[in-house]
Design a protein around this motif. Structure first.
Motif, short mmCIF file in Angstrom:
data_model
loop_
_atom_site.label_atom_id
_atom_site.label_comp_id
_atom_site.label_asym_id
_atom_site.label_seq_id
_atom_site.Cartn_x
_atom_site.Cartn_y
_atom_site.Cartn_z
N SER A 116 0.84 -1.20 0.00
CA SER A 116 0.00 0.00 0.00
C SER A 116 0.87 1.24 0.00
CB SER A 116 -0.89 0.01 1.24
OG SER A 116 -1.56 1.25 1.33
N GLU A 118 -0.26 3.81 1.48
CA GLU A 118 -0.71 4.49 2.69
C GLU A 118 0.16 4.11 3.88
OE1 GLU A 118 -3.88 6.22 3.06
OE2 GLU A 118 -3.92 6.28 0.88
N GLN A 120 0.77 2.74 7.41
CA GLN A 120 0.02 1.73 8.15
C GLN A 120 0.30 1.86 9.65
OE1 GLN A 120 -1.87 -0.54 6.36
NE2 GLN A 120 -1.24 0.53 4.52
N ASN B 294 -8.50 0.89 1.11
CA ASN B 294 -8.22 1.93 2.10
C ASN B 294 -9.29 3.01 2.03
OD1 ASN B 294 -6.65 2.74 -0.47
ND2 ASN B 294 -6.70 4.64 0.69
#
Lengths: 292, 379, 321
Positions: A116, A118, A120, B294
């Motif tokens: 990802s 993003e 975490q 997400n």
């Protein structure tokens, strides 16, 4: 006073994590003249192994950590040495530098692409409760990180100086040829170094990720600071890297608080340049006899 | 020599890549940060844009032409973003979407202006829309729209007479910091301390000590999500009692998840947020999360709205005309009644800035709570 | 061999002249960017490839050149003045940066220059009154020569091409001159070079200074090409990228950095179809290339030529000395 103490403790806690990354870095250099430009990514990555273990495979945290340990030792230790460093060793330092830069890009973008982009959240291993000592607020996490890092590095130092294997590793680092003549299995010793580096990276990753969060781009800043810490402390000594890490953590905090926040990253850099010019072996290192 | 052959091949292959179009589709170039430091925000935007055009194409496209979306990676770097916008223009893009980083937009918007192609960006820096460029549009508030609301809130809502400002020293943080400081000064609020922090900074001890010593009534924090969470944790650790106020990123659910308890009590102004009490936004957030795993950030919502803006304006015009598109969008109001994909009613002004409802929120028990709805200014 | 080299160079030059008329704006812009990076990489190649001094600060010089030129042009001075001054300033700063090289070598030198680059970046970002800070600088017009305005992409391309060819010829001359041989002696064996009468001190500093000046001139072209500069373009990553161009192309080979730059600029283009994967593939390619052929693409080319020649006839021997 309380304020100064506060900055000192925070700096030491952050610095001890830098030290873990820096120690692995110096070990690699000693054993195989490898300047690992992917060291920051090596610290970034194991946190994702833990996350894969706990979230994708559904393990509990302990098993997840074990899983991450195995994968780290395999990938960042064994595979890194066999696949990337070994074929490059005869070519000298510079191609290895470029190759590890490329490896850093590869690891960073692989995490981004396959896990990802993003950040975490990462489970905190230690309690975040705080104590008040001499007017400074200190979290248990800070203290635990500091103690864990110091213990790890002390144990490592003892291993290197007191055990037979450790001394063989040091002999290999100091003079490969002579070590070989004395019957040391040089190649195995170098492999041990890579495995230890992978283990240290995992430890740094697990300690830093609850604060830093696990994110693909974390390696860039950690890697740079690990270099600076290693060189400032002494490129060829484990204790040097430890001292360098702690020093950089403190200098960073102090300069941000008392000199300039905008130039906070400049002070460790200036320290780096001055140390190299005045005392290239580092504050706690020993002069390098090698003529590399 | 072989070298020249290689060069020739390079040239030819480059030339061949340009051109070749499908007649029954319309090209849209999405120039955005897919690698480098901006990848996190860029990928959010890209995913939302792809999702929106996927929906639009599944529903028959725009004016029954399919959208051919091409993603171009700026590598989070200005000179490359310029190259990519140039490429998107050469390829005959009808409209260009992105990028998000303001410094990239600053350079590549020159090209869309020269080519007279509308560009809908995710950047929030004030200078984007003050340069008099008739082809540039946002889908979120610029700092020049959101910061006055925040400054007013700090003065009248929080009743702060002095504020400590903490900001991240990159083009996102700097733009917000400059605008909020001038807005606060305009309202007679003192700046107690002005603290610059680094992207990826781990240790906020020195910054929090400065805040503590400054005697500020309130703290204004303008950092990226991860750093916001670290700052909130450090503030809590030191037991500072001042309210922490911020813009969209501070009250993001991600920050709340990361900072835990420390986020409680944080308040501020939110333009676009997946947690907004608007059913359409929540619906979008659900779809997005199901598809990409997400929660969408505000950049994803910006991208989604941008895609539907293209659809609505074009259908309104009844033709694919880039120049007319730009002209039409100035002063246009799009309501979710007419175009559900726009999520919330929005009006563009003559500079490409928007006006839309927004929210004052506070974090209570780990959840965003809306304390006040700020209406559209134009109404 | 000599004649072939000249013919080949002319052929490539002819190609570079014809190419922009067959490309759209994007292609022309990319080629111009390639020439700018090539100039910076050629300079680095002199410092690193010929003289053996590791420098990770080339992006800092690119930046110093770009900011100098942009600021002067904004103040109304002609481009060529900014170009000359950029080269001059970078030459002097390069001299100063060369001093550490007299004390330390290899990885230590790499880290000093790396630190220098990071410091310069901080100055670009923080000194807003001068550099515009994170917002960057824009609003400097592209220069015009003999009434030809280089705002046009093709005109600017030919302008860059002229400077590129000029600087390449000068570098070619430097490398062939006694200086060039002294640089190489420095790389191969400094102690022997010293005993043969090469002034190590002066040659080391010169290697840095000339390399830096090339970086500065590249930056001077970079500013009007992009029409915008910000600190982000000159951070450490750019230095690493320039280093990569030199090593992957073939360090210490005249054409190495030019080929390396071509690869770095064009590869993302060829790998476009892989979407987000291209950096992963790119990094893997670099690692594989260096593992098998540390002398880079030029080395790979020479090796395959040698292999081809050796196989069919067997009589012509190898090119290896």
């Amino acid at each position: 006073m309380g304020e100064f103490f506060q900055l000192l403790v925070s700096g030491l806690a952050t610095g001890s994590i830098y030290a873990l990354a820096a120690v692995g870095f110096t070990l690699l250099w000693q054993a195989s003249q490898t300047i690992n430009f992917a060291q920051g990514e090596f610290v970034m990555l194991p946190a994702f192994f833990v996350l894969i273990g706990t979230q994708v495979l559904g393990l509990n945290l302990i098993l997840g950590l074990l899983f991450a340990l195995v994968v780290s030792l395999l990938l960042l230790g064994l595979v890194f040495k066999r696949l990337i460093i070994d074929p490059m060793l005869p070519h000298g330092v510079l191609p290895i530098v470029i190759s590890t830069i490329a490896l850093g890009i590869l690891l960073r973008d692989s995490v981004k692409e396959f896990y990802s982009a993003e950040a975490q959240p990462f489970p905190a291993i230690f309690s975040e409760r705080t104590l008040s000592v001499f007017g400074a607020v200190i979290s248990l996490q800070d203290i635990a990180i500091l103690i864990t890092s110091l213990t790890t590095i002390t144990v490592l130092q003892l291993f290197l100086t007191r055990t037979r294997t450790g001394r063989c590793m040091q002999a290999t680092a100091q003079n490969r040829g002579v070590a070989e003549i004395l019957g040391v299995n040089v190649n195995r010793m170098i492999l041990y170094t890579f495995l230890i580096n992978a283990g240290l990276a995992l430890m740094a990753s697990v300690l830093i990720s609850p604060i830093y969060l696990a994110k693909f781009s974390n390696g860039e800043s950690i890697g740079l600071i690990a270099f600076i810490a290693a060189i400032v402390g002494g490129f060829n000594q484990v204790r040097g890297a430890l001292a360098g890490g702690l020093l950089i953590g403190v200098v960073d905090n102090m300069s941000a608080a008392y000199i300039s926040a905008e130039y906070r990253t400049a002070f460790p850099l200036m320290l780096l340049i001055i140390i190299i010019l005045v005392r290239p072996q580092g504050l706690f290192g020993t002069a390098e006899e090698r003529s590399v | 020599m072989r070298l020249s052959k290689i060069l020739m091949a390079v040239g030819l292959s480059t030339a061949m890549m340009i051109g070749s179009a499908q007649a029954d589709s319309v090209k849209i170039g999405n120039v955005v940060e897919l690698t480098g430091g901006g990848a996190t925000v860029g990928i959010n935007w890209k995913n939302a844009v792809e999702m929106a055009f996927g929906e639009i194409n599944a529903a028959g496209g725009i004016l029954s032409r399919k959208v051919e979306l091409t993603n171009y990676d700026t590598q989070t770097n200005a000179q490359n973003s310029r190259a990519m916008v140039q490429k998107a223009l050469d390829n005959g893009s009808y409209v260009i979407l992105g990028p998000i980083y303001s410094s990239s937009t600053k350079v590549n918007m020159i090209l869309t202006r020269r080519a007279e192609i509308p560009q809908i960006v995710g950047s929030e820096a004030p200078f984007i829309t003050t340069a008099g460029n008739p082809y540039i549009f946002r889908t979120s508030f610029g700092a020049a729209q959101s910061m006055p609301k925040l400054a007013a809130y700090l003065k009248d809502g929080v009743k702060a007479s002095s504020v400590g400002v903490v900001w991240v020293n990159d083009d996102f943080g700097k733009g917000g910091r400059d605008t909020v400081i001038s807005e606060l000064k305009k309202r007679g609020v003192k700046i107690a301390v002005d603290i610059s922090t680094e992207v990826g900074q781990a240790d906020f001890a020195s910054d929090v000590i400065k805040l503590k010593n400054s005697g500020a009534d309130a703290i204004f924090a303008y950092l990226h999500e991860e750093e916001s969470a670290r700052l909130l944790k450090e503030i809590k650790k030191h037991g500072l009692k001042q309210p922490v106020v911020g813009e969209t990123t501070l009250m993001n659910q991600k920050v709340i998840d990361l900072a835990g308890d420390a986020a409680n009590g944080a308040k501020g102004h939110v333009g676009l947020s997946a947690d907004a009490p608007v059913p359409a936004v929540k619906e979008f957030a659900k779809k997005f999360e199901a598809k990409y795993g997400n929660k969408p950030d505000h950049n994803a919502i910006k991208g989604y709205i941008a895609a539907y803006t293209v659809k609505y304006v074009t259908e309104k015009l009844g033709k694919f005309d880039s120049k007319a598109f730009a002209k039409a969008l100035h002063g246009m109001t799009i309501s979710p009644k007419n175009e559900p994909g726009i999520l919330m009613e929005v009006t563009w002004d003559d500079k490409g800035d928007i006006d839309r409802q927004s929210f004052l929120v506070e974090v209570v028990n780990g959840k965003q709570k809306i304390t006040q709805i700020l209406p559209k200014l134009g109404k | 061999m000599r004649l072939i080299t000249i013919i080949a160079s002319l052929a490539v030059l002819a190609l570079l002249v014809v190419l922009p008329f067959n490309l759209k704006n994007y292609g022309i812009y990319i080629l111009s960017l390639w020439m700018v990076y090539s100039i910076a990489a050629m300079g680095l190649n002199l410092t690193l490839g010929y003289a053996g001094q590791v420098s990770l600060a080339q992006a800092a010089f690119l930046g110093i050149g770009a900011y100098t030129t942009a600021l002067l042009m904004k103040a109304g001075y002609p481009f060529l003045f900014g170009f000359g001054l950029s080269a001059g300033i970078c030459f002097c700063v390069g001299l100063i940066l060369g001093y550490p090289a007299l004390r330390v070598q290899h990885h230590f030198l790499a880290f000093v220059t790396l630190g220098f680059n990071a410091l310069v970046w901080l100055v670009f970002r923080n000194e807003e009154w001068l550099t515009g800070g994170t917002y960057g600088l824009m609003g400097f017009p592209r220069p015009s020569f003999f009434g030809i305005d280089t705002t046009n992409q093709v005109a600017f391309y030919f302008f860059s091409l002229t400077i590129f060819v000029l600087l390449a010829v000068i570098l070619w001359w430097i490398v062939r001159s006694p200086w060039g041989r002294a640089f190489q002696a420095l790389r191969e064996n400094p102690i022997r070079a010293n005993s043969l009468g090469v002034d190590i001190r002066r040659m080391t500093l010169l290697a840095f200074a000339i390399g830096a000046a090339y970086g500065g001139m590249a930056g001077s072209l970079f500013a009007p090409l992009v029409e915008f500069i910000d600190p982000q373009s000159f951070q450490l990553n750019t230095s690493l990228m320039l280093l990569l161009m030199v090593i992957v192309g073939g360090s210490g080979r005249f054409l190495g950095p030019v080929i390396g730059a071509l690869l770095v600029v064009l590869l993302p283009e060829w790998l476009r179809f892989t979407e987000g994967m291209y950096l992963i593939i790119y990094a893997s390619l670099v690692m594989v290339l260096l593992a098998f052929c540390p002398s880079g693409l030029i080395g790979l080319y020479e090796r395959s030529v040698a292999a081809l020649r050796a196989r069919p006839s067997g009589s012509r021997g190898s090119e290896k000395p």
